[in-house]
Design an enzyme around this catalytic site. Structure first.
Site, mmCIF file in Angstrom:
data_model
loop_
_atom_site.group_PDB
_atom_site.id
_atom_site.type_symbol
_atom_site.label_atom_id
_atom_site.label_comp_id
_atom_site.label_asym_id
_atom_site.label_seq_id
_atom_site.Cartn_x
_atom_site.Cartn_y
_atom_site.Cartn_z
ATOM 1 N N HIS A 259 10.470 -23.536 -23.656
ATOM 2 C CA HIS A 259 11.014 -22.712 -22.538
ATOM 3 C C HIS A 259 11.596 -21.397 -22.899
ATOM 4 O O HIS A 259 10.779 -20.384 -22.255
ATOM 5 C CB HIS A 259 12.359 -23.569 -21.902
ATOM 6 N N GLU A 260 12.372 -21.482 -23.925
ATOM 7 C CA GLU A 260 12.684 -19.913 -24.278
ATOM 8 C C GLU A 260 11.598 -19.168 -24.925
ATOM 9 O O GLU A 260 11.636 -17.880 -24.672
ATOM 10 C CB GLU A 260 13.798 -20.177 -25.571
ATOM 11 N N GLU A 289 11.710 -16.677 -15.315
ATOM 12 C CA GLU A 289 11.765 -18.267 -15.216
ATOM 13 C C GLU A 289 10.266 -18.744 -14.973
ATOM 14 O O GLU A 289 10.048 -19.878 -15.574
ATOM 15 C CB GLU A 289 12.703 -18.575 -14.170
HETATM 16 ZN ZN ZN Z 1 14.985 -20.046 -18.576
#
Ligand code: ZN
Length: 497
Positions: A259-260, A289
């Site tokens: 995710h990061e 995002e």
């Molecule tokens: Zn995020």
């Protein structure tokens, strides 16, 4: 370029550098700093942030922004346009209001931590009341056409309006609630083996291996551990991420790393010619995002990805996975359960957590409900959307930090990011030959290059809606995300409505 442009550029570079230094101090606070330094660090960050704000909102910058001449359709023209918008917005919020918000948020954060720990919402409620009042004041200071929430949302998702989000979320909810109900009625998936105790050093090593393979550039970034995973950027050439490892949860650290890394690769992919300016970052939180979710979910929780990496994972964690076939692992990492906590929510139910918060925030900003009414409202909506009962406010209205920070208008960007990620992913899959085969063979270069050329390189020179329009030929929409969910989870749980 004209001397006036160069003068302006130098001033904007200084603002950028002051902000980057403040962000580096904040990174250090989360990663290295001893607890005793909290007070002094808050002061140091505030000093740098104030200096950046004063420089940026100065008459000198304002005057230059209005008289400087640049070639049309150039990055310099983009810089002037975006800097004018930022400058205008920053000038509209009085310095006194900024500091009242900072003080209120400092107190609210402390009260929130205590209230959450003791399950004592009444302690937090008066602070939330203050924060809401200040955010409404801020919205009026900034100005808006239709709804005060527009002014707040615009800070995180420039160009998106409350009405647009309402439309998107309204149609999403109608389709999603029956899907969640249908899945809840199907036999549950087994995932207990994911909680076998495993060595966190081995988890770390596996995560670092994934980072190298997917294209996160470790010569221009690094990974550390922190209590709450995050990504931060001081320059196109220094983009850092953190993760969090749990001995009794094999995959949580790996997915947080993916995710990061998605956030990080976005920042690393910005065109280096924009370096040192306010254009050199992701264009909105929603678009950001979309990149993190794409790597975490569409890639990281896909069957092709694990077709490639699962044998390695089994070798690294034989005691947990030796007896677990690939398909059982794939189902386990995609298990759907309606749960009270947003950050633990799966892909299917996550957006419902966001819609609930978005609806409550609008009611608060419209002053139709007060802070005292939130715990009951929260329980009612959780039953309605997810069919679950909330037993404590700690697991309900008190679970997230955002409101104590004064970040009203932030939540919708999570769900917008999910929607955009599916739209973008569908286009990437169509554009790149042998997509699934490449993923299964650990070849991520073509996807990385496609994302850089279509999204990352632009930084803030294009808005999220412009990027979505160019890439997909349409506006932000719920259809690709719903199609993705129905196909993937229909495969796991059987046909879905
Ligand atoms: Zn995020």
């Amino acid at each position: 370029m004209s001397p006036k442009f160069n003068e302006l550029l130098a001033l904007l570079n200084t603002v950028h550098d002051l902000e980057a230094a403040a962000e580096l101090l904040q990174w250090d606070q989360e990663v290295n700093m001893p607890d005793a330094a909290t007070e002094s660090r808050a002061r140091q960050v505030a000093t740098l942030s104030r200096a950046a704000h004063e420089q940026f909102t100065s008459e000198q910058v304002g005057d230059l922004l209005h008289c400087v001449e640049v070639p049309p359709n150039s990055w310099q023209a983009d810089l002037i346009r975006v800097a004018r918008e930022d400058h205008e917005r920053a000038r509209r919020i009085p310095a006194a209001l900024v500091s009242r918000l900072a003080i209120a948020s400092g107190r609210a954060k402390a009260a929130w931590r205590q209230a959450r720990q003791d399950d004592d919402y009444a302690r937090f409620a008066p602070h939330l009341e203050t924060i809401i009042a200040l955010c409404i004041e801020k919205a009026h200071a900034i100005g808006f056409k239709e709804h005060p929430y527009d002014a707040l949302l615009d800070e995180y998702e420039p160009g998106m309006t409350t009405a647009q989000v309402r439309d998107l979320f309204g149609s999403l909810r109608n389709d999603l609630v029956p899907i969640v109900k249908a899945i809840a009625a199907r036999p549950a998936v087994t995932d207990s083996f994911l909680r076998t105790t495993t060595d966190t050093t081995a988890q770390w090593d596996f995560g670092m291996g994934l980072l190298r393979r997917i294209g996160y550039d470790l010569s221009r970034g690094r990974q550390d551990t922190s209590a709450h995973p995050f990504s931060t950027s001081f320059s196109v050439h220094d983009v850092r991420i953190t993760t969090r490892l749990h001995a009794n949860n094999l995959c949580s650290g790996l997915f947080s790393t993916l995710h990061e890394a998605g956030h990080g690769m976005y920042e690393q992919g910005v065109d280096p010619k924009l370096e040192g300016t306010l254009l050199a970052r992701g264009t909105s939180l929603g678009m950001h995002e979309s990149q993190s979710r794409l790597w975490e979910n569409q890639i990281g929780r896909s069957l092709p990805f694990w077709r490639g990496f699962y044998p390695d994972l089994q070798r690294a964690f034989p005691q947990a996975l030796d007896q677990v076939p690939l398909n059982a692992f794939y189902q386990a990492i995609n298990k759907v359960t309606a749960s009270p906590i947003r950050v633990e929510a799966d892909e299917v139910t996550y957006n419902l957590h966001i819609m609930l918060r978005f609806e409550i925030e609008q009611l608060l900003v419209e002053q139709k409900v007060g802070a005292a009414e939130l715990p009951d409202l929260w329980r009612t909506k959780m039953r309605e959307y997810l069919g679950i009962n909330i037993n404590s406010d700690t697991d309900g209205v008190l679970q997230d930090i955002h409101w104590s920070l004064g970040a009203i208008g932030y939540y919708p960007t999570y769900a917008l990011g999910n929607l955009m990620s599916a739209q973008i992913f569908a286009c990437a899959k169509e554009a790149i030959p042998d997509f699934d085969d490449n993923i299964a063979r650990g070849i991520f270069g073509p996807l990385g290059a496609w994302l850089t050329s279509n999204i990352h390189q632009w930084g803030r020179t294009r808005t999220a809606s412009q990027i979505v329009q160019t890439v997909t030929g349409g506006a932000v929409s719920t259809r690709p995300w719903l199609a993705y969910i129905r196909q993937k989870y229909g495969g796991i749980y059987g046909g879905l409505p």
